[in-house]
Scaffold this active site. Structure first.
Site, PDB file in Angstrom:
ATOM      1  N   LYS A  13      82.083  81.543  -6.528  1.00  0.00           N
ATOM      2  CA  LYS A  13      82.611  80.585  -7.506  1.00  0.00           C
ATOM      3  C   LYS A  13      82.620  79.160  -6.933  1.00  0.00           C
ATOM      4  O   LYS A  13      82.158  78.222  -7.566  1.00  0.00           O
ATOM      5  CB  LYS A  13      84.035  80.982  -7.931  1.00  0.00           C
ATOM      6  N   ARG A  88      93.873  83.979 -13.896  1.00  0.00           N
ATOM      7  CA  ARG A  88      93.719  85.179 -13.092  1.00  0.00           C
ATOM      8  C   ARG A  88      94.598  86.318 -13.570  1.00  0.00           C
ATOM      9  O   ARG A  88      94.604  87.380 -12.980  1.00  0.00           O
ATOM     10  CB  ARG A  88      94.157  84.840 -11.678  1.00  0.00           C
TER      11      ARG A  88
HETATM   12  P1  AP5 Z   1      82.599  81.047  -2.076  1.00  0.00           P
HETATM   13  O1  AP5 Z   1      81.702  80.398  -3.072  1.00  0.00           O
HETATM   14  O2  AP5 Z   1      83.420  80.157  -1.222  1.00  0.00           O
HETATM   15  O3  AP5 Z   1      83.491  82.194  -2.768  1.00  0.00           O
HETATM   16  P2  AP5 Z   1      84.573  82.110  -3.920  1.00  0.00           P
HETATM   17  O4  AP5 Z   1      84.108  82.935  -5.066  1.00  0.00           O
HETATM   18  O5  AP5 Z   1      84.953  80.697  -4.201  1.00  0.00           O
HETATM   19  O6  AP5 Z   1      85.724  82.953  -3.212  1.00  0.00           O
HETATM   20  P3  AP5 Z   1      87.221  82.593  -2.813  1.00  0.00           P
HETATM   21  O7  AP5 Z   1      87.533  83.416  -1.602  1.00  0.00           O
HETATM   22  O8  AP5 Z   1      87.443  81.126  -2.717  1.00  0.00           O
HETATM   23  O9  AP5 Z   1      87.968  83.171  -4.071  1.00  0.00           O
HETATM   24  P4  AP5 Z   1      89.428  83.608  -4.181  1.00  0.00           P
HETATM   25  O10 AP5 Z   1      89.487  83.851  -5.627  1.00  0.00           O
HETATM   26  O11 AP5 Z   1      89.829  84.722  -3.318  1.00  0.00           O
HETATM   27  O12 AP5 Z   1      90.253  82.371  -3.593  1.00  0.00           O
HETATM   28  P5  AP5 Z   1      91.024  81.154  -4.281  1.00  0.00           P
HETATM   29  O13 AP5 Z   1      90.867  79.978  -3.408  1.00  0.00           O
HETATM   30  O14 AP5 Z   1      90.693  81.037  -5.710  1.00  0.00           O
HETATM   31  O15 AP5 Z   1      81.666  81.980  -1.145  1.00  0.00           O
HETATM   32  C1  AP5 Z   1      82.206  82.739  -0.076  1.00  0.00           C
HETATM   33  C2  AP5 Z   1      81.267  82.684   1.136  1.00  0.00           C
HETATM   34  O16 AP5 Z   1      80.020  83.301   0.813  1.00  0.00           O
HETATM   35  C3  AP5 Z   1      80.914  81.263   1.594  1.00  0.00           C
HETATM   36  O17 AP5 Z   1      80.849  81.234   2.979  1.00  0.00           O
HETATM   37  C4  AP5 Z   1      79.541  81.002   0.961  1.00  0.00           C
HETATM   38  O18 AP5 Z   1      78.761  80.105   1.741  1.00  0.00           O
HETATM   39  C5  AP5 Z   1      78.926  82.383   0.900  1.00  0.00           C
HETATM   40  N1  AP5 Z   1      78.124  82.601  -0.316  1.00  0.00           N
HETATM   41  C6  AP5 Z   1      78.389  82.136  -1.576  1.00  0.00           C
HETATM   42  N2  AP5 Z   1      77.432  82.551  -2.441  1.00  0.00           N
HETATM   43  C7  AP5 Z   1      76.555  83.304  -1.720  1.00  0.00           C
HETATM   44  C8  AP5 Z   1      75.356  84.015  -2.057  1.00  0.00           C
HETATM   45  N3  AP5 Z   1      74.878  84.035  -3.311  1.00  0.00           N
HETATM   46  N4  AP5 Z   1      74.707  84.692  -1.070  1.00  0.00           N
HETATM   47  C9  AP5 Z   1      75.187  84.664   0.216  1.00  0.00           C
HETATM   48  N5  AP5 Z   1      76.310  84.009   0.594  1.00  0.00           N
HETATM   49  C10 AP5 Z   1      76.995  83.336  -0.363  1.00  0.00           C
HETATM   50  O19 AP5 Z   1      92.547  81.675  -4.210  1.00  0.00           O
HETATM   51  C11 AP5 Z   1      93.231  81.803  -2.992  1.00  0.00           C
HETATM   52  C12 AP5 Z   1      94.670  82.253  -3.230  1.00  0.00           C
HETATM   53  O20 AP5 Z   1      95.380  81.269  -4.007  1.00  0.00           O
HETATM   54  C13 AP5 Z   1      94.851  83.557  -4.040  1.00  0.00           C
HETATM   55  O21 AP5 Z   1      94.762  84.690  -3.217  1.00  0.00           O
HETATM   56  C14 AP5 Z   1      96.254  83.360  -4.653  1.00  0.00           C
HETATM   57  O22 AP5 Z   1      97.261  83.624  -3.717  1.00  0.00           O
HETATM   58  C15 AP5 Z   1      96.274  81.854  -4.956  1.00  0.00           C
HETATM   59  N6  AP5 Z   1      95.800  81.544  -6.309  1.00  0.00           N
HETATM   60  C16 AP5 Z   1      94.710  80.796  -6.661  1.00  0.00           C
HETATM   61  N7  AP5 Z   1      94.576  80.722  -8.002  1.00  0.00           N
HETATM   62  C17 AP5 Z   1      95.600  81.442  -8.539  1.00  0.00           C
HETATM   63  C18 AP5 Z   1      95.987  81.747  -9.870  1.00  0.00           C
HETATM   64  N8  AP5 Z   1      95.286  81.300 -10.935  1.00  0.00           N
HETATM   65  N9  AP5 Z   1      97.094  82.536 -10.037  1.00  0.00           N
HETATM   66  C19 AP5 Z   1      97.806  82.980  -9.001  1.00  0.00           C
HETATM   67  N10 AP5 Z   1      97.489  82.732  -7.708  1.00  0.00           N
HETATM   68  C20 AP5 Z   1      96.397  81.969  -7.464  1.00  0.00           C
HETATM   69 ZN    ZN Z   2      86.755  79.583  -3.918  1.00  0.00          ZN
END
Ligand code: AP5
Ligand code: ZN
Length: 213
Positions: A13, A88
């Protein structure tokens, strides 16, 4: 355009968002990035969110709905937005519909980053980020030009505290239990498009472009 990106941790994402954002002049609203900034700055919001985030649990609906409500008012979001990591839970989705309804607006597309869980550990544990911009790298799949250093600013890269194999398990559990129902919620409205998120970043971008054209 008003877009939602839904997918498990590491599904890409945050990698696709900056590309889509520039192509369609949208703003990128990532609740995870906003919460991490609040934690780093030790604001009251950050203090409340930190524990749940470190455990890999979701923070409360009220907190994140408040952040998004505020953020969507920014002038840069008036042409449209990408919601990355929000909604989410079904409650968050209902609240979002309510907020948009007041402006006579609605979600145009939900991009479902469909991917098998087994691929995600390598992506998550190899990720390095530039905290102030949110840019992310991967030691194997998207390495920076100089190890451990951001390509644009030359500043150091860090690993997210929740990017351990252990915490990933809880994050995945939260995804399946609380966030998957959000995909069904929008599925009933007929706005969901599934992507093959296991493909290369370039191929995923092409799929997104096809869906949005
Ligand atoms: P990347 O693109 O960074 O992944 P992502 O989908 O953004 O994953 P996240 O880990 O950021 O998602 P998340 O939902 O767990 O975390 P968030 O910050 O939202 O890619 C990952 C890696 O893979 C990178 O190194 C990239 O280079 C590589 N990559 C990407 N695409 C690739 C491909 N096609 N092939 C190979 N490699 C690839 O949330 C964090 C925390 O915040 C949650 O756990 C929760 O506690 C809180 N939170 C956030 N939003 C909410 C909400 N709405 N409600 C409640 N709590 C929330
Ligand atoms: Zn992310």
């Amino acid at each position: 355009k008003r877009l939602i990106l839904i997918g498990p941790p590491g599904s890409g994402k945050g990698t696709q968002s900056p590309i889509i954002k520039d192509e369609y002049c949208l703003c990128h609203l990532a609740t995870g990035d906003m919460l991490r900034a609040a934690v780093a700055a030790q604001t009251p919001l950050g203090v409340k969110a930190k524990e749940a985030m470190d455990r890999g649990d979701l923070v409360s609906d009220d907190l994140v709905v408040g952040i998004i409500d505020e953020a969507m008012k920014k002038p840069s979001c008036q042409k449209g937005f990408i919601l990355d990591g929000f909604p989410r839970t079904v409650i968050q989705a209902e609240k979002l519909d309510e907020m948009l309804g007041k402006q006579g607006a609605k979600i145009d597309k939900v991009l479902n980053f469909a991917i098998d869980d087994s691929i995600l550990e390598e992506r998550i544990t190899g990720r390095w980020i530039h905290p102030s911009s949110g840019r992310s790298y991967h030691i194997k799949f998207a390495p920076p030009k100089v190890p451990c250093v951001d390509d644009v600013t030359g500043e150091p890269l860090i690993q997210r505290k929740d990017d351990s194999a252990e915490v990933l398990k809880s994050r995945l559990e939260s995804f399946h239990r609380q966030t998957k129902p959000v995909i069904d919620y929008y599925g009933k409205k007929g706005v969901v498009a599934a992507l093959h998120a296991e493909k290369s970043p370039k191929d995923v971008t092409s799929e997104v472009q096809k869906v949005l054209s």
